[in-house]
Motif scaffolding. Sequence first.
Motif: not given
Length: 73
Positions: A1, A3-4, A32, A35-36
């Motif tokens: 995934m 990380i934004d 966060y 959430e991910l």
Amino acid sequence: MKIDTNKIKKIASTAINSGLDHSDVEGLCNCYARELLGFQNTAGFYSYELLELESKIISKVYNLVNKMAVQNV
């Protein structure tokens, strides 16, 4: 995934603009990370994967906070 980086910037700017302390910043980072990983409804649940991701997010946020603070001096 992935990380934004926009989310990291948002957390860092919130930390600076709102004067959040370390525990508040880490709480945002924890939210966060959850959430991910899809852990929104498991507040007491911790896993190695969650802790590792949270640590990476915290590191990125604090690095950005430090850079932003130096620019504002």
